[in-house]
Write a protein that holds these residues in place. Structure first.
Motif, PDB file in Angstrom:
ATOM      1  N   ARG A  20      51.791 -13.123  87.467  1.00  0.00           N
ATOM      2  CA  ARG A  20      52.450 -12.530  86.286  1.00  0.00           C
ATOM      3  C   ARG A  20      53.922 -12.247  86.577  1.00  0.00           C
ATOM      4  O   ARG A  20      54.761 -12.365  85.696  1.00  0.00           O
ATOM      5  CB  ARG A  20      51.718 -11.279  85.839  1.00  0.00           C
ATOM      6  CG  ARG A  20      50.324 -11.672  85.362  1.00  0.00           C
ATOM      7  CD  ARG A  20      49.724 -10.701  84.419  1.00  0.00           C
ATOM      8  NE  ARG A  20      48.367 -11.139  84.130  1.00  0.00           N
ATOM      9  CZ  ARG A  20      47.881 -11.226  82.923  1.00  0.00           C
ATOM     10  NH1 ARG A  20      48.598 -10.865  81.907  1.00  0.00           N
ATOM     11  NH2 ARG A  20      46.654 -11.643  82.724  1.00  0.00           N
ATOM     12  N   VAL A  21      54.226 -11.898  87.817  1.00  0.00           N
ATOM     13  CA  VAL A  21      55.622 -11.646  88.191  1.00  0.00           C
ATOM     14  C   VAL A  21      56.438 -12.928  88.048  1.00  0.00           C
ATOM     15  O   VAL A  21      57.523 -12.914  87.447  1.00  0.00           O
ATOM     16  CB  VAL A  21      55.714 -11.093  89.630  1.00  0.00           C
ATOM     17  CG1 VAL A  21      57.150 -11.035  90.107  1.00  0.00           C
ATOM     18  CG2 VAL A  21      55.061  -9.726  89.720  1.00  0.00           C
ATOM     19  N   ASP A  22      55.936 -14.037  88.587  1.00  0.00           N
ATOM     20  CA  ASP A  22      56.645 -15.309  88.456  1.00  0.00           C
ATOM     21  C   ASP A  22      56.771 -15.721  86.987  1.00  0.00           C
ATOM     22  O   ASP A  22      57.822 -16.193  86.557  1.00  0.00           O
ATOM     23  CB  ASP A  22      55.928 -16.420  89.227  1.00  0.00           C
ATOM     24  CG  ASP A  22      56.084 -16.272  90.729  1.00  0.00           C
ATOM     25  OD1 ASP A  22      57.020 -15.575  91.174  1.00  0.00           O
ATOM     26  OD2 ASP A  22      55.251 -16.857  91.453  1.00  0.00           O
ATOM     27  N   PHE A  23      55.695 -15.524  86.243  1.00  0.00           N
ATOM     28  CA  PHE A  23      55.706 -15.888  84.827  1.00  0.00           C
ATOM     29  C   PHE A  23      56.775 -15.102  84.083  1.00  0.00           C
ATOM     30  O   PHE A  23      57.570 -15.675  83.340  1.00  0.00           O
ATOM     31  CB  PHE A  23      54.325 -15.627  84.216  1.00  0.00           C
ATOM     32  CG  PHE A  23      54.217 -16.028  82.787  1.00  0.00           C
ATOM     33  CD1 PHE A  23      53.801 -17.299  82.452  1.00  0.00           C
ATOM     34  CD2 PHE A  23      54.539 -15.142  81.767  1.00  0.00           C
ATOM     35  CE1 PHE A  23      53.712 -17.691  81.117  1.00  0.00           C
ATOM     36  CE2 PHE A  23      54.446 -15.521  80.443  1.00  0.00           C
ATOM     37  CZ  PHE A  23      54.029 -16.802  80.116  1.00  0.00           C
ATOM     38  N   THR A  24      56.798 -13.794  84.284  1.00  0.00           N
ATOM     39  CA  THR A  24      57.753 -12.966  83.546  1.00  0.00           C
ATOM     40  C   THR A  24      59.187 -13.246  83.977  1.00  0.00           C
ATOM     41  O   THR A  24      60.082 -13.284  83.136  1.00  0.00           O
ATOM     42  CB  THR A  24      57.445 -11.463  83.683  1.00  0.00           C
ATOM     43  OG1 THR A  24      57.472 -11.094  85.054  1.00  0.00           O
ATOM     44  CG2 THR A  24      56.080 -11.140  83.109  1.00  0.00           C
ATOM     45  N   ILE A  29      59.695 -13.070  79.480  1.00  0.00           N
ATOM     46  CA  ILE A  29      58.714 -12.328  78.676  1.00  0.00           C
ATOM     47  C   ILE A  29      58.080 -11.287  79.588  1.00  0.00           C
ATOM     48  O   ILE A  29      57.538 -11.631  80.631  1.00  0.00           O
ATOM     49  CB  ILE A  29      57.639 -13.281  78.111  1.00  0.00           C
ATOM     50  CG1 ILE A  29      58.295 -14.342  77.223  1.00  0.00           C
ATOM     51  CG2 ILE A  29      56.581 -12.504  77.336  1.00  0.00           C
ATOM     52  CD1 ILE A  29      57.371 -15.479  76.849  1.00  0.00           C
ATOM     53  N   SER A  30      58.141 -10.030  79.199  1.00  0.00           N
ATOM     54  CA  SER A  30      57.626  -8.965  80.061  1.00  0.00           C
ATOM     55  C   SER A  30      56.123  -9.084  80.236  1.00  0.00           C
ATOM     56  O   SER A  30      55.415  -9.650  79.394  1.00  0.00           O
ATOM     57  CB  SER A  30      57.968  -7.588  79.479  1.00  0.00           C
ATOM     58  OG  SER A  30      57.170  -7.330  78.338  1.00  0.00           O
ATOM     59  N   GLN A  32      53.990  -6.736  79.996  1.00  0.00           N
ATOM     60  CA  GLN A  32      53.351  -5.988  78.923  1.00  0.00           C
ATOM     61  C   GLN A  32      53.281  -6.829  77.643  1.00  0.00           C
ATOM     62  O   GLN A  32      52.261  -6.855  76.966  1.00  0.00           O
ATOM     63  CB  GLN A  32      54.097  -4.694  78.662  1.00  0.00           C
ATOM     64  CG  GLN A  32      53.451  -3.814  77.612  1.00  0.00           C
ATOM     65  CD  GLN A  32      54.209  -2.520  77.397  1.00  0.00           C
ATOM     66  OE1 GLN A  32      55.410  -2.452  77.618  1.00  0.00           O
ATOM     67  NE2 GLN A  32      53.503  -1.498  76.956  1.00  0.00           N
ATOM     68  N   SER A  33      54.355  -7.536  77.338  1.00  0.00           N
ATOM     69  CA  SER A  33      54.352  -8.399  76.149  1.00  0.00           C
ATOM     70  C   SER A  33      53.346  -9.528  76.299  1.00  0.00           C
ATOM     71  O   SER A  33      52.620  -9.852  75.350  1.00  0.00           O
ATOM     72  CB  SER A  33      55.745  -8.988  75.915  1.00  0.00           C
ATOM     73  OG  SER A  33      56.646  -7.986  75.524  1.00  0.00           O
ATOM     74  N   LEU A  34      53.279 -10.126  77.483  1.00  0.00           N
ATOM     75  CA  LEU A  34      52.308 -11.189  77.735  1.00  0.00           C
ATOM     76  C   LEU A  34      50.890 -10.675  77.528  1.00  0.00           C
ATOM     77  O   LEU A  34      50.082 -11.315  76.855  1.00  0.00           O
ATOM     78  CB  LEU A  34      52.463 -11.748  79.149  1.00  0.00           C
ATOM     79  CG  LEU A  34      51.412 -12.770  79.578  1.00  0.00           C
ATOM     80  CD1 LEU A  34      51.455 -14.009  78.689  1.00  0.00           C
ATOM     81  CD2 LEU A  34      51.589 -13.132  81.040  1.00  0.00           C
ATOM     82  N   TYR A  35      50.591  -9.520  78.067  1.00  0.00           N
ATOM     83  CA  TYR A  35      49.262  -8.928  77.920  1.00  0.00           C
ATOM     84  C   TYR A  35      48.929  -8.708  76.438  1.00  0.00           C
ATOM     85  O   TYR A  35      47.849  -9.065  75.979  1.00  0.00           O
ATOM     86  CB  TYR A  35      49.180  -7.609  78.693  1.00  0.00           C
ATOM     87  CG  TYR A  35      47.852  -6.919  78.539  1.00  0.00           C
ATOM     88  CD1 TYR A  35      46.767  -7.294  79.325  1.00  0.00           C
ATOM     89  CD2 TYR A  35      47.675  -5.906  77.601  1.00  0.00           C
ATOM     90  CE1 TYR A  35      45.534  -6.671  79.179  1.00  0.00           C
ATOM     91  CE2 TYR A  35      46.456  -5.282  77.445  1.00  0.00           C
ATOM     92  CZ  TYR A  35      45.380  -5.667  78.239  1.00  0.00           C
ATOM     93  OH  TYR A  35      44.166  -5.057  78.083  1.00  0.00           O
ATOM     94  N   ARG A  36      49.880  -8.142  75.688  1.00  0.00           N
ATOM     95  CA  ARG A  36      49.641  -7.877  74.263  1.00  0.00           C
ATOM     96  C   ARG A  36      49.429  -9.169  73.479  1.00  0.00           C
ATOM     97  O   ARG A  36      48.581  -9.235  72.597  1.00  0.00           O
ATOM     98  CB  ARG A  36      50.786  -7.066  73.672  1.00  0.00           C
ATOM     99  CG  ARG A  36      50.782  -5.610  74.124  1.00  0.00           C
ATOM    100  CD  ARG A  36      51.698  -4.725  73.299  1.00  0.00           C
ATOM    101  NE  ARG A  36      52.958  -5.316  72.924  1.00  0.00           N
ATOM    102  CZ  ARG A  36      54.127  -5.073  73.494  1.00  0.00           C
ATOM    103  NH1 ARG A  36      54.220  -4.222  74.489  1.00  0.00           N
ATOM    104  NH2 ARG A  36      55.223  -5.652  73.067  1.00  0.00           N
ATOM    105  N   VAL A  37      50.179 -10.217  73.820  1.00  0.00           N
ATOM    106  CA  VAL A  37      50.009 -11.505  73.146  1.00  0.00           C
ATOM    107  C   VAL A  37      48.643 -12.095  73.475  1.00  0.00           C
ATOM    108  O   VAL A  37      47.917 -12.541  72.592  1.00  0.00           O
ATOM    109  CB  VAL A  37      51.145 -12.481  73.549  1.00  0.00           C
ATOM    110  CG1 VAL A  37      50.798 -13.907  73.176  1.00  0.00           C
ATOM    111  CG2 VAL A  37      52.454 -12.058  72.895  1.00  0.00           C
ATOM    112  N   LEU A  38      48.270 -12.089  74.750  1.00  0.00           N
ATOM    113  CA  LEU A  38      46.982 -12.664  75.159  1.00  0.00           C
ATOM    114  C   LEU A  38      45.809 -11.952  74.492  1.00  0.00           C
ATOM    115  O   LEU A  38      44.793 -12.579  74.184  1.00  0.00           O
ATOM    116  CB  LEU A  38      46.822 -12.621  76.674  1.00  0.00           C
ATOM    117  CG  LEU A  38      47.671 -13.617  77.472  1.00  0.00           C
ATOM    118  CD1 LEU A  38      47.543 -13.350  78.961  1.00  0.00           C
ATOM    119  CD2 LEU A  38      47.288 -15.048  77.145  1.00  0.00           C
ATOM    120  N   LYS A  39      45.944 -10.663  74.287  1.00  0.00           N
ATOM    121  CA  LYS A  39      44.858  -9.888  73.684  1.00  0.00           C
ATOM    122  C   LYS A  39      44.907  -9.862  72.165  1.00  0.00           C
ATOM    123  O   LYS A  39      44.035  -9.294  71.525  1.00  0.00           O
ATOM    124  CB  LYS A  39      44.860  -8.447  74.224  1.00  0.00           C
ATOM    125  CG  LYS A  39      44.674  -8.366  75.724  1.00  0.00           C
ATOM    126  CD  LYS A  39      43.414  -9.076  76.161  1.00  0.00           C
ATOM    127  CE  LYS A  39      43.288  -9.100  77.658  1.00  0.00           C
ATOM    128  NZ  LYS A  39      42.313 -10.049  78.156  1.00  0.00           N
TER     129      LYS A  39
END
Length: 75
Positions: A20-24, A29-30, A32-39
């Motif tokens: 997730r660190v590399d992705f962000t 994209i933070s 937290q934003s990634l988590y909210r989008v995935l869910k």
């Protein structure tokens, strides 16, 4: 924990062993934003969906990911 609505995206992130660190860092994209989008708690912008697609495509020569594939919902 709720299941992700973007199963293809989550599966490809895992398959490519992307933290997730590399992705962000790479997409801007933070986590937290990634988590909210995935869910499904937040929508992803078109610009960010292209960033995600481009980043994943840069990580592999085997695939040519599309936004439609990565952000497909349902079965």
């Amino acid at each position: 924990m709720r299941e992700t609505i973007y199963k293809n995206l989550e599966a490809e992130i895992k398959r490519l062993d992307i933290s997730r660190v590399d992705f962000t860092r790479s997409t801007g994209i933070s986590a937290q934003s990634l988590y909210r989008v995935l869910k499904g708690d937040s929508n992803i912008t078109l610009v960010n969906s292209f960033k995600v697609r481009d980043y994943l495509n840069s990580k592999t020569d085997e695939q040519d990911y599309t936004v439609d594939y990565l952000f497909k919902t349902g079965g």
